[in-house]
Design an enzyme around this catalytic site. Sequence first.
Site, PDB file in Angstrom:
ATOM      1  N   SER A  82       0.863  -1.591  -0.412  1.00 18.95           N
ATOM      2  CA  SER A  82      -0.377  -0.463  -0.196  1.00 18.95           C
ATOM      3  C   SER A  82       1.036   1.705  -0.129  1.00 18.95           C
ATOM      4  CB  SER A  82      -1.143   0.193   1.074  1.00 18.95           C
ATOM      5  OG  SER A  82      -2.240   1.006   0.920  1.00 18.95           O
ATOM      6  N   ASP A 114      -8.410  -4.351  -6.817  1.00 17.91           N
ATOM      7  CA  ASP A 114      -7.570  -3.486  -4.778  1.00 17.91           C
ATOM      8  C   ASP A 114      -8.770  -2.638  -5.336  1.00 17.91           C
ATOM      9  OD1 ASP A 114      -6.286  -2.121  -3.594  1.00 17.91           O
ATOM     10  OD2 ASP A 114      -4.573  -3.211  -3.742  1.00 17.91           O
ATOM     11  N   HIS A 122      -7.033  -5.687  -0.994  1.00 23.66           N
ATOM     12  CA  HIS A 122      -6.244  -4.674  -1.127  1.00 23.66           C
ATOM     13  C   HIS A 122      -4.786  -5.597  -1.003  1.00 23.66           C
ATOM     14  CE1 HIS A 122      -4.284  -0.591  -0.751  1.00 23.66           C
ATOM     15  NE2 HIS A 122      -4.314  -0.915   0.672  1.00 23.66           N
TER      16      HIS A 122
END
Length: 514
Positions: free
Chosen positions: A235, A453, A483
Site C-alpha cells: 500500500s 484492489d 487490498h
Amino acid sequence: MPRFVRSAALAAAALLVAGCGGAGGGGATEDSKPSTAASSPAGSKGPDLPASLTSQKLDWGRCRGTADAPAPGGDWQCATLRVPLDYAKPDGETIDIALIRARSTGEGKRIGSLLFNFGGPGGSGVGMLPSFADQYGTLRERYDLVSFDPRGVAASEGVRCRSDKEIQAAESVDLTPDSAAEEKAYFKDADDFGDGCERDAGKLLAHVSTEEAARDMDLMRQVLGDDKLHYFGISYGTELGGVYAHLFPKNTGRLVLDAVVDPSVGAVGHAENQTRGFQRALDNYLRSTGQDPKRGTQRIVDLLERIDAKPLPTSTDRELNQSLATIGITVTLYSRSYWPALTSALKAAEAGDGTELLALADTYNERDPSGNYSTQSHSQRAISCLDSKDRPTPEEAEQRLAEFRKISPVFGEFLGWDTAGWCHDWPVPGLHDDPEVSAPGSAPILVVGNTGDPATPYEGARKMADELGDGVGVELTWKGEGHGAYGSGSDCVDTTVNDYLLDGTVPKDGKVCS
C-alpha cells in the site's frame, strides 16, 4: 476523520487479531572504534552522515509492550535506531526509530534483512509484523524479518493530535456536509485537528515526510550490515519503496511493491482513483450476491440518506450516523473474506439496527471496546499533508462533487469533500506535487497489482512500473479481490514473489496470475 488510504493489512489486523508490539527494547550504541564522518553510499542523494550514526550498534532485546499493545511472544527482538531529525543537519538533533525483528530460521543460506512497511501512512510495523509473520515463513528461511515504526508513528516519536474523548466527539461531524452549518463544522474540525498536531509534534511535524523515512531506511540498511536494501512494501509502503529506489538506486536490492499507490497523481487524483476503486469493489461484491450493481448501489445510497436524516440506534449508547456507516461499508471491501459481514450489517441496518455497521467502522478507526483509539490516522494525516502540496479550497472541492458522485454515488461525496478537509489550513506546507520514484540504475523491482484492489486501484501498478523506468519496474498482475495480492490465496503470486526474493528470479514484465 479518516481518509481511505490505509495499510494493506489494516482490515485484517482490525478484524482478526489484536495489535501486538510496543516500544523497542534496547537502544543503539556507537561502534567502539573511533572513526571520521562516513560518506554517503554510492548512488545516494543527500548529505553525508556522521559515523556516530552510521556506526551505531543496535542493542536488540526483549520487546516491551504497552497496555494497548502487548509485547509479542516468541523470539521477537526490538531495538531503537538514532536518525537525524533533519537530514539537512545530519550532525544536529536526533530522534529514535523503533525496530523489530525475527532472526532467520537458518533453513537456507541467509541473504540478509528483509524490511517491511505495511502502509498507512502511519502504520506501525512494530505492531504489524508479528501479527502477519506466519505468511512470511518461507521468506524467513533466508531473511531476518525486520520492520519499524516510521518517524512520527507509534513508538517512533508518534504524533497524537487528539484525546480519545475528542476523537469520539469528532465522529459526530458530518463528513459529507449538506448545509452551511455542517460545512462550517466540518472545516473547523479540520482546523482543530491540525492545531492539535502542531501542539503535540512541534518541530517534528515538518520532518515526517516519506523522503525522510526513505533516508531512515538507508541508515537502517547500513546499521543492519546489508550492502543492499531488500524490502517488501504494501500500500503506502509501495510509495515509500519507490522513493527509496529513486534516492538510492545503487543500494536497491530486491524490492517488492504490492497494492501499489499511483505515483503519477497528487491528492485529488488519488481521491478520484480511490473513489473508482471502492465503487468497483462494491460492484463486484453486489454481483457476487446476485444483485445488479446499479440497483444495489442505489439501495445503499437510499439507506445512507435515511441514516443521514435519522441516525440508527445501536446496542451501545452510541448512534450510527451516515459518516460512520460509510466507513463501516468501506472496511469490508478491503478483503473478499469480509463480504459476508457486509451483507449481514446492511441487512441489520435496513431493519433499523446500526450495531454491526458501527462495529465495522470501529475496526477501521481502530477503536477498542473501552473507547481507546489508535493514533494511526493522526500520523497518516501528518505524513500525507507534509508530502503533498495539494491544498484544494472548500469551493474547489464543492465544484468537483458532481464528478465524484458520478464516479461513485456511495463514496464520491465522502472522498470529494475529503480532498479539501484533510489538509485544510495545515500548519506546515506540503513538499511535492507527487512522489518522485524514477530509479535509473536500480536493480529490477517487482510491482504487484490486483485487479480488484479498492484502496490502490490496479491501474497504479502500471504507472509505478513505468515511472520506475525501463528495465527497473516489472509488473505482476493478479486477477483477484481485496487490498494486496501476496498471501491472499494465489499460489502463482506467492511463488513468483518468493522466487524473486529468495533466488533473484525476475518474472517477465506483464506476467498475469488468475
